[in-house]
Design a protein around this motif. Sequence first.
Motif, mmCIF file in Angstrom:
data_model
loop_
_atom_site.group_PDB
_atom_site.id
_atom_site.type_symbol
_atom_site.label_atom_id
_atom_site.label_comp_id
_atom_site.label_asym_id
_atom_site.label_seq_id
_atom_site.Cartn_x
_atom_site.Cartn_y
_atom_site.Cartn_z
ATOM 1 N N ASP A 134 26.196 15.095 77.852
ATOM 2 C CA ASP A 134 27.472 15.288 78.144
ATOM 3 C C ASP A 134 28.151 15.853 79.086
ATOM 4 O OD1 ASP A 134 29.798 15.245 77.910
ATOM 5 O OD2 ASP A 134 29.672 16.817 76.427
ATOM 6 N N GLU A 176 22.562 12.885 73.101
ATOM 7 C CA GLU A 176 23.038 12.496 73.995
ATOM 8 C C GLU A 176 23.942 13.244 75.424
ATOM 9 O OE1 GLU A 176 26.778 8.746 74.466
ATOM 10 O OE2 GLU A 176 25.278 8.438 72.883
ATOM 11 N N ARG A 183 20.784 10.604 67.125
ATOM 12 C CA ARG A 183 19.914 10.176 69.319
ATOM 13 C C ARG A 183 21.205 11.436 69.979
ATOM 14 N NH1 ARG A 183 23.136 5.076 71.294
ATOM 15 N NH2 ARG A 183 24.375 6.525 71.735
ATOM 16 N N LEU A 233 17.011 9.510 75.715
ATOM 17 C CA LEU A 233 18.005 8.875 76.295
ATOM 18 C C LEU A 233 18.325 10.026 77.518
ATOM 19 C CD1 LEU A 233 20.294 7.128 76.262
ATOM 20 C CD2 LEU A 233 22.099 7.981 75.246
#
Length: 127
Positions: A58, A56, A54, A100
């Motif tokens: 940051d 993500e 996945r 995401l």
Amino acid sequence: MPPRPEADRIRGPRAGGVDFSAVGPVRTCIGCRSRVPASQLLRFVAVKAGDDLRLEPDPGRRLPGRGAHLHLDPACFAQAERRRAFGRALRLTGVADTGLLAEHIRAAVPRGTTDDDASELRHDPAR
Ligand SMILES: [Zn+2]
């Protein structure tokens, strides 16, 4: 100029006279491929989620691992997705879930620039 060690200052032959040293490290947006100060880009990493990967976001630049950078711009996201730049930039072997990251970029883009209320990413050749 005060002496100030900067380990990751980039001084390649392709710098072409543009001096980014005042604004910090330079990174490449994997969407539009432009080299800009890292502070203008969103860093993201690939995280293992069970058997899947996945992506993500940051924003705090704290997550460990190999990261890649992208403008907070759906157009850059779409470009990166189209040319499969995510896997290449992060050296992924499989396909990563970009949901995401897409959500984060969508939420970060100020509204009101379009009358389209639909929040789906669209192809927009006019850009
Ligand atoms: Zn970009």
